[in-house]
Design a protein around this motif. Sequence first.
Motif, PDB file in Angstrom:
ATOM      1  N   GLU A 155      55.743  96.701  70.968  1.00  0.00           N
ATOM      2  CA  GLU A 155      56.534  95.912  71.906  1.00  0.00           C
ATOM      3  C   GLU A 155      57.204  94.732  71.222  1.00  0.00           C
ATOM      4  O   GLU A 155      58.396  94.471  71.414  1.00  0.00           O
ATOM      5  CB  GLU A 155      55.643  95.396  73.054  1.00  0.00           C
ATOM      6  N   ARG A 156      56.391  94.038  70.433  1.00  0.00           N
ATOM      7  CA  ARG A 156      56.920  92.850  69.744  1.00  0.00           C
ATOM      8  C   ARG A 156      58.026  93.245  68.760  1.00  0.00           C
ATOM      9  O   ARG A 156      59.067  92.592  68.663  1.00  0.00           O
ATOM     10  CB  ARG A 156      55.770  92.136  69.018  1.00  0.00           C
ATOM     11  N   ILE A 157      57.765  94.327  68.039  1.00  0.00           N
ATOM     12  CA  ILE A 157      58.704  94.797  67.013  1.00  0.00           C
ATOM     13  C   ILE A 157      60.013  95.273  67.649  1.00  0.00           C
ATOM     14  O   ILE A 157      61.111  94.971  67.170  1.00  0.00           O
ATOM     15  CB  ILE A 157      58.038  95.915  66.174  1.00  0.00           C
ATOM     16  N   ARG A 158      59.884  95.987  68.764  1.00  0.00           N
ATOM     17  CA  ARG A 158      61.073  96.500  69.444  1.00  0.00           C
ATOM     18  C   ARG A 158      61.972  95.348  69.910  1.00  0.00           C
ATOM     19  O   ARG A 158      63.185  95.372  69.719  1.00  0.00           O
ATOM     20  CB  ARG A 158      60.634  97.351  70.653  1.00  0.00           C
ATOM     21  N   LYS A 159      61.342  94.343  70.525  1.00  0.00           N
ATOM     22  CA  LYS A 159      62.114  93.185  71.002  1.00  0.00           C
ATOM     23  C   LYS A 159      62.808  92.481  69.839  1.00  0.00           C
ATOM     24  O   LYS A 159      63.954  92.067  69.931  1.00  0.00           O
ATOM     25  CB  LYS A 159      61.185  92.181  71.706  1.00  0.00           C
ATOM     26  N   LEU A 180      61.689  96.519  60.855  1.00  0.00           N
ATOM     27  CA  LEU A 180      61.402  96.680  62.287  1.00  0.00           C
ATOM     28  C   LEU A 180      61.650  98.127  62.716  1.00  0.00           C
ATOM     29  O   LEU A 180      60.878  98.712  63.479  1.00  0.00           O
ATOM     30  CB  LEU A 180      62.259  95.706  63.094  1.00  0.00           C
ATOM     31  N   TYR A 181      62.735  98.692  62.196  1.00  0.00           N
ATOM     32  CA  TYR A 181      63.089 100.090  62.497  1.00  0.00           C
ATOM     33  C   TYR A 181      62.012 101.050  61.995  1.00  0.00           C
ATOM     34  O   TYR A 181      61.516 101.900  62.725  1.00  0.00           O
ATOM     35  CB  TYR A 181      64.437 100.395  61.848  1.00  0.00           C
ATOM     36  N   MET A 182      61.614 100.871  60.730  1.00  0.00           N
ATOM     37  CA  MET A 182      60.599 101.759  60.149  1.00  0.00           C
ATOM     38  C   MET A 182      59.272 101.623  60.900  1.00  0.00           C
ATOM     39  O   MET A 182      58.622 102.617  61.227  1.00  0.00           O
ATOM     40  CB  MET A 182      60.357 101.417  58.673  1.00  0.00           C
ATOM     41  N   CYS A 183      58.879 100.393  61.168  1.00  0.00           N
ATOM     42  CA  CYS A 183      57.594 100.177  61.845  1.00  0.00           C
ATOM     43  C   CYS A 183      57.631 100.741  63.262  1.00  0.00           C
ATOM     44  O   CYS A 183      56.658 101.359  63.716  1.00  0.00           O
ATOM     45  CB  CYS A 183      57.231  98.690  61.852  1.00  0.00           C
ATOM     46  N   GLU A 184      58.725 100.539  63.967  1.00  0.00           N
ATOM     47  CA  GLU A 184      58.818 101.093  65.332  1.00  0.00           C
ATOM     48  C   GLU A 184      58.700 102.609  65.292  1.00  0.00           C
ATOM     49  O   GLU A 184      57.984 103.205  66.114  1.00  0.00           O
ATOM     50  CB  GLU A 184      60.140 100.657  65.991  1.00  0.00           C
TER      51      GLU A 184
END
Lengths: 436, 436
Positions: free
Chosen positions: A43-47, A421-425
């Motif tokens: 959630e945090r990463i997506r935002k 952020l993209y990779m982690c999501e």
Amino acid sequence: MTVREHTLSHTQTHTHTLYCMLHSSTSLLEGAMSAVKLEEFRERIRKELDTTVDFWLQHSHDPLHGGFFTCLGRDGEVYDELKYVWLQGRQVWMYCRLYRTMDRFHRPEILEAAKAGGAFLRKFTRVPGAGSGQWKCAFSLTRDGKAVKIQRTIFSECFYILAMDELSRVTGDKDMQLEAEQMMEQLISWVREDPAGLGRPQLPGDVPTNSMAVPMMLLCLVQQLTEGGGAEVVQKYTELASWCVQQILQHIQRGGTAILENVSVDGAELPGCQGRLQNPGHALEAGWFLLQVSAQQKDEALQRTAIDKFMELPYQNGWDKEHGGLFYFLDVDGHCPTQLEWNMKLWWPHCEALIAFLMAYSHTREPALLHRFSEVFEYTFKHFPDAQKGEWFGYLTQEGKVALDFKGGPFKGFFHVPRCLYMCERILDDMLANKD
Amino acid sequence: MTVREHTLSHTQTHTHTLYCMLHSSTSLLEGAMSAVKLEEFRERIRKELDTTVDFWLQHSHDPLHGGFFTCLGRDGEVYDELKYVWLQGRQVWMYCRLYRTMDRFHRPEILEAAKAGGAFLRKFTRVPGAGSGQWKCAFSLTRDGKAVKIQRTIFSECFYILAMDELSRVTGDKDMQLEAEQMMEQLISWVREDPAGLGRPQLPGDVPTNSMAVPMMLLCLVQQLTEGGGAEVVQKYTELASWCVQQILQHIQRGGTAILENVSVDGAELPGCQGRLQNPGHALEAGWFLLQVSAQQKDEALQRTAIDKFMELPYQNGWDKEHGGLFYFLDVDGHCPTQLEWNMKLWWPHCEALIAFLMAYSHTREPALLHRFSEVFEYTFKHFPDAQKGEWFGYLTQEGKVALDFKGGPFKGFFHVPRCLYMCERILDDMLANKD
């Protein structure tokens, strides 16, 4: 077997059964807990990814000439109009990758900006090189595309290739893909055959060196060019990929206790500061590149090496026990590095660490790796994002205070933050989809 | 004149007389106080110069190949054997200058080390340049003299000239002086006629720039080559000296409120970060170069400009009101500089500030300038000298904590610290000798 032995054995078996039951329920509990935790991370990463994309869409485009302003102040204001080619190529790549692979970024404005960036690059960045009939890519350009500076290295060309290949996947432009492949051939020749075209004079004291950045970048390009490709293209780059992996593994030094940034072409330690240099962020980035290869090739030994040597060692040697965060540079013998910024905390090593530990956890499910990810996540999200104005600060003091407050500069563009952020999501999506 | 006017005038005259008497005794008192103070400064400076010379005599010499190790750790241990040419040239110059002009340094070991350094430089530093029949000086050499790196700038050559000229004054070697003059001719041609020999490709977006360092270095070389020379040599460099002064004065920008590090060749402000850059230490160094010229030419207007523009402005704009000390880089519009080390406190700007304010005070006897010197002295001597191990730390955080603890590195050698202490001691000697 004596009675005693039998009893003992029975007791052991019983204990073992109990242990397994307990362990199983603990694992279930842990599993449920970690799913909740992973969901929170996502959630945090997506935002954060949404905010970051919005920031660059809003502030970095040049409607007049195409391409991107990358010198953006804290509020997004353009404080310098120079266009840095590494960052032009990276932004084109990142926009296209988001557009191509994530539904919520499959938006016309993102595609149009990527195309305008790609057109700017194709039109202006290639300049005649030192080698006969060879092209170089400039390092920086004026707003309207006049070359300002050329580096005598391969990196502008690397990001040019990255951009052209990914853009051609979105647009279907075959010429563009061909250009990427041609530049790739030239790059390989500079690295493996003759560096004269780079324009550096050959000097007797300047011995050839295996610098981590070179095989890493080439491996990254191989991954890009072969992604989703057929057997033919994979075959074409197989030998190069193996060479890159071997070159990277040469950086494991000191009896397997350190990753050194520069080694000889034979894989021996080099003398002086250059030889003793550690760059933990780079080692961690190499770590997740190797991990991807290990997964493709189902190579468990390489997986173990990637994690133990290229993730755990840089963490152990590079994490600041006093203030938290990863140092930028360190000397393996504990001398003070000569780089003035050695003890600063930069955003990008933390981005690489997040990708590395989360990917390693997703491949192995070893709780220690999730713990490492959590620790890096906590430091990173506490210190780098700018809650007031969006995007991330890039440069902190050793103590974690913001030292340079801009959001983009000559080396910070739309790349490490959104790629992380993209990779982690994506990794979290996969893990949460397969959590049972 | 009415009675009232006369009375008023009389009263004013009386008051003025009283004021003069008071002022005169205050001046006497101030004079006596400042002599005590100046003596204190000299004692501290003299001791520090002795310690610094001892440190380099003990740790930096290479008995095998000649030349100097400059990468010296906190205790003086050699942590890298590369020989940086700027620092080789500077150390030869400084040794010779001390040997030639200060009785207590007229010692054989200093002369021998300077000669060995000079021989190393002559033998190894010149390499074929990009221009036909031209020589370049390398930037760095291996311990045994193999060229490692060449910069596409003029600075290695500048310090080569400085070394050769000063060494020839000590040894009487005319060939050496001729070599210095020949290299000087080539340098002037690169700067004023054709920079192609430096090896930088000509790029359409890379507009010619007046960077402060270039006219400053040339002016410094003119001062060196003409020092104590007859009318002929002074005449030879008169036009060049005037050109350098004019080029330096072009850096006064923003209606006289700021010194900018880079301007156009026409003296206009350049766009972007490059154009807005301030380097207070450089401006202060230029200040005392100009002050020397103003004294030689008895040019009071130039003296005023040197002090008001090249000393007071960098102090006003560059001094950290919160933590003390001079910032390394600043943006004139208050943007964050893109140099990662912008807010660090480096030893050398403080060395230049000490020379500048003390020289300005000795030329004018304006108490405000002694006050500035005192303030810089207090910060400098509190933060930079290493009381335990000798010599000075070079690199502090904004808050004044030691960030890099070595005594010598790729850019810190036997130069700024001893030159500052030497110059200040000489100025104080002159002032104290003439104090009545």
